[in-house]
Design an enzyme around this catalytic site. Structure first.
Site, PDB file in Angstrom:
ATOM      1  N   ARG A 143       0.820  -1.215   0.000  1.00 36.07           N
ATOM      2  CA  ARG A 143       0.000   0.000   0.000  1.00 36.07           C
ATOM      3  C   ARG A 143       0.852   1.262   0.000  1.00 36.07           C
ATOM      4  O   ARG A 143       0.477   2.270  -0.593  1.00 36.07           O
ATOM      5  CB  ARG A 143      -0.921  -0.015   1.223  1.00 36.07           C
ATOM      6  CG  ARG A 143      -2.221  -0.736   1.010  1.00 36.07           C
ATOM      7  CD  ARG A 143      -3.055  -0.795   2.273  1.00 36.07           C
ATOM      8  NE  ARG A 143      -2.581  -1.813   3.191  1.00 36.07           N
ATOM      9  CZ  ARG A 143      -3.096  -2.025   4.385  1.00 36.07           C
ATOM     10  NH1 ARG A 143      -4.082  -1.280   4.820  1.00 36.07           N
ATOM     11  NH2 ARG A 143      -2.629  -2.986   5.161  1.00 36.07           N
ATOM     12  N   TYR A 176       0.229   4.713  -2.171  1.00 37.38           N
ATOM     13  CA  TYR A 176       0.048   6.017  -1.528  1.00 37.38           C
ATOM     14  C   TYR A 176       1.089   7.020  -2.017  1.00 37.38           C
ATOM     15  O   TYR A 176       0.787   8.200  -2.224  1.00 37.38           O
ATOM     16  CB  TYR A 176       0.141   5.874  -0.007  1.00 37.38           C
ATOM     17  CG  TYR A 176      -0.940   5.018   0.613  1.00 37.38           C
ATOM     18  CD1 TYR A 176      -2.192   4.904   0.001  1.00 37.38           C
ATOM     19  CD2 TYR A 176      -0.733   4.340   1.801  1.00 37.38           C
ATOM     20  CE1 TYR A 176      -3.185   4.123   0.552  1.00 37.38           C
ATOM     21  CE2 TYR A 176      -1.726   3.553   2.374  1.00 37.38           C
ATOM     22  CZ  TYR A 176      -2.949   3.454   1.738  1.00 37.38           C
ATOM     23  OH  TYR A 176      -3.935   2.685   2.298  1.00 37.38           O
ATOM     24  N   TYR A 211     -12.926   8.893  -0.717  1.00 40.73           N
ATOM     25  CA  TYR A 211     -14.154   8.285  -0.222  1.00 40.73           C
ATOM     26  C   TYR A 211     -14.300   8.522   1.282  1.00 40.73           C
ATOM     27  O   TYR A 211     -13.328   8.448   2.023  1.00 40.73           O
ATOM     28  CB  TYR A 211     -14.077   6.785  -0.517  1.00 40.73           C
ATOM     29  CG  TYR A 211     -15.169   5.923   0.048  1.00 40.73           C
ATOM     30  CD1 TYR A 211     -16.466   5.978  -0.467  1.00 40.73           C
ATOM     31  CD2 TYR A 211     -14.906   5.020   1.074  1.00 40.73           C
ATOM     32  CE1 TYR A 211     -17.461   5.168   0.035  1.00 40.73           C
ATOM     33  CE2 TYR A 211     -15.902   4.195   1.580  1.00 40.73           C
ATOM     34  CZ  TYR A 211     -17.176   4.273   1.059  1.00 40.73           C
ATOM     35  OH  TYR A 211     -18.152   3.467   1.556  1.00 40.73           O
ATOM     36  N   HIS A 266     -14.565  10.334   4.794  1.00 43.48           N
ATOM     37  CA  HIS A 266     -13.895  11.510   5.351  1.00 43.48           C
ATOM     38  C   HIS A 266     -12.425  11.443   4.924  1.00 43.48           C
ATOM     39  O   HIS A 266     -11.758  10.438   5.168  1.00 43.48           O
ATOM     40  CB  HIS A 266     -14.001  11.492   6.874  1.00 43.48           C
ATOM     41  CG  HIS A 266     -13.518  12.749   7.545  1.00 43.48           C
ATOM     42  ND1 HIS A 266     -12.246  13.279   7.333  1.00 43.48           N
ATOM     43  CD2 HIS A 266     -14.135  13.580   8.429  1.00 43.48           C
ATOM     44  CE1 HIS A 266     -12.109  14.380   8.058  1.00 43.48           C
ATOM     45  NE2 HIS A 266     -13.225  14.585   8.718  1.00 43.48           N
ATOM     46  N   VAL A 318      -9.809  10.366   7.688  1.00 46.52           N
ATOM     47  CA  VAL A 318      -9.973   9.142   8.475  1.00 46.52           C
ATOM     48  C   VAL A 318      -9.477   7.943   7.671  1.00 46.52           C
ATOM     49  O   VAL A 318     -10.063   7.584   6.644  1.00 46.52           O
ATOM     50  CB  VAL A 318     -11.453   8.942   8.881  1.00 46.52           C
ATOM     51  CG1 VAL A 318     -11.615   7.649   9.687  1.00 46.52           C
ATOM     52  CG2 VAL A 318     -11.952  10.130   9.697  1.00 46.52           C
ATOM     53  N   GLN A 355     -10.822  -1.799   9.914  1.00 48.48           N
ATOM     54  CA  GLN A 355     -10.096  -2.605   8.930  1.00 48.48           C
ATOM     55  C   GLN A 355      -9.748  -3.996   9.474  1.00 48.48           C
ATOM     56  O   GLN A 355      -8.627  -4.475   9.319  1.00 48.48           O
ATOM     57  CB  GLN A 355      -8.836  -1.859   8.462  1.00 48.48           C
ATOM     58  CG  GLN A 355      -9.156  -0.546   7.770  1.00 48.48           C
ATOM     59  CD  GLN A 355      -7.922   0.146   7.204  1.00 48.48           C
ATOM     60  OE1 GLN A 355      -6.829   0.064   7.762  1.00 48.48           O
ATOM     61  NE2 GLN A 355      -8.101   0.854   6.105  1.00 48.48           N
ATOM     62  N   ALA A 405     -21.031   0.352   6.780  1.00 50.14           N
ATOM     63  CA  ALA A 405     -21.977   1.410   6.427  1.00 50.14           C
ATOM     64  C   ALA A 405     -22.573   1.145   5.051  1.00 50.14           C
ATOM     65  O   ALA A 405     -21.929   0.564   4.174  1.00 50.14           O
ATOM     66  CB  ALA A 405     -21.275   2.763   6.437  1.00 50.14           C
ATOM     67  N   SER A 417     -15.057  -3.741   6.739  1.00 52.16           N
ATOM     68  CA  SER A 417     -15.671  -4.166   7.999  1.00 52.16           C
ATOM     69  C   SER A 417     -14.994  -3.492   9.194  1.00 52.16           C
ATOM     70  O   SER A 417     -13.768  -3.415   9.272  1.00 52.16           O
ATOM     71  CB  SER A 417     -15.578  -5.679   8.164  1.00 52.16           C
ATOM     72  OG  SER A 417     -16.370  -6.348   7.209  1.00 52.16           O
ATOM     73  N   THR A 418     -15.825  -3.052  10.117  1.00 54.06           N
ATOM     74  CA  THR A 418     -15.384  -2.459  11.378  1.00 54.06           C
ATOM     75  C   THR A 418     -15.963  -3.289  12.518  1.00 54.06           C
ATOM     76  O   THR A 418     -17.101  -3.769  12.420  1.00 54.06           O
ATOM     77  CB  THR A 418     -15.882  -1.008  11.488  1.00 54.06           C
ATOM     78  OG1 THR A 418     -15.285  -0.222  10.454  1.00 54.06           O
ATOM     79  CG2 THR A 418     -15.515  -0.394  12.836  1.00 54.06           C
TER      80      THR A 418
END
Length: 271
Positions: free
Chosen positions: A64, A68, A90, A92, A95, A164, A208, A235-236
């Site tokens: 990753r 980035y 996507y 906020h 966050v 995550q 969400a 998933s949280t």
């Protein structure tokens, strides 16, 4: 002309949760670069600014940090041309978006004005969908891998949010086919949590809703069942408190709080 940078978020339900400030920034920018989760979101952004371009996103190839780094390079390049740049992420943008923070820091170090506009995050959606008030009883929030590898302390009397959980120990991107890695991460997480929480403690795997016509996911399972629970890249895990924290009677006396206030809206006695 001096370049400038603003980083905005689409919210989770991109059409209805994008703020007016974010929309205005997209429409007025000379260069719009976006990293979003679905083609409908991308189409919406291009409708606001037809020249908008996609940033490199989750491909499953390479670590990753390399993705980035390329995002940051692409965001900063137009600044040197004196353009007004708007980067769109996507949810906020502040966050769990490392590239957004890094781009702002680098732009400011180079002398360019840079700012971030808040957006609706998955946390905001979770508070609403699960009926959680983070100011009542507090809230502990950690990225799941960081929570484990840094042995973050946690309080069982305060709700715990772990983000995550589908990519625990994974430095790349989510791969649904890598079931062994996913289950191993969930098993380790379960082992750590059950050192303090009962194995029967009910937790919520939350996702969400990205569309207003679809309900959010809120799978309630016993903590011991977590390793066998299906998860995705978004998933949280929400772990409710086992109960309210005990009161410090001496502190209440110091503050002059009447014991009758123990049953007020914001102070409750330990059951």
């Amino acid at each position: 002309m001096a370049g400038s940078l603003i980083i905005v978020g689409t919210g989770i339900q991109w059409g209805g949760q994008m703020t007016l400030a974010a929309r205005r920034a997209i429409e007025q920018a000379d260069r719009v670069l976006f990293a979003v989760a679905d083609p409908w979101n991308a189409r919406w952004i291009r409708g606001l600014n037809p020249a908008a371009e996609s940033l490199p996103y989750a491909t499953g190839k390479g670590p990753r940090r390399d993705i980035y780094a390329e995002m940051i390079r692409r965001i900063l390049a137009p600044l040197r041309e004196g353009l007004r740049v708007c980067a769109v992420f996507y949810g906020h943008p502040g966050v769990l978006v490392r590239a957004a923070h890094a781009a702002i820091q680098e732009a400011r170090r180079a002398g360019y004005p840079a700012q971030m506009a808040p957006g609706v995050s998955f946390l905001d959606c979770m508070y609403a969908d699960l009926g959680v008030d983070p100011a009542r009883g507090g809230c502990q929030i950690h990225e799941a891998t960081d929570f484990l590898v840094r042995r973050r302390p946690f309080d069982v009397h305060t709700p715990l949010v772990l983000c995550q959980i589908g990519v625990i120990g994974n430095t790349g991107f989510f791969d649904a086919a890598d079931a062994g890695r996913i289950q191993r991460g969930l098993r380790v997480l379960c082992d750590v949590l059950t050192t303090r929480f009962p194995a029967s403690h009910e937790v919520v795997v939350y996702e969400a809703s990205v569309l207003p016509i679809e309900p959010p996911r809120a799978s309630r399972v016993a903590l011991a069942e977590l390793p066998a629970t299906a998860v995705s890249e978004v998933s949280t895990l929400y772990v409710p408190a086992v109960g309210p924290a005990p009161l410090d009677e001496a502190m209440m006396e110091t503050l002059g709080i009447d014991p009758a206030a123990l049953h007020s809206d914001n102070i409750t006695r330990e059951e």
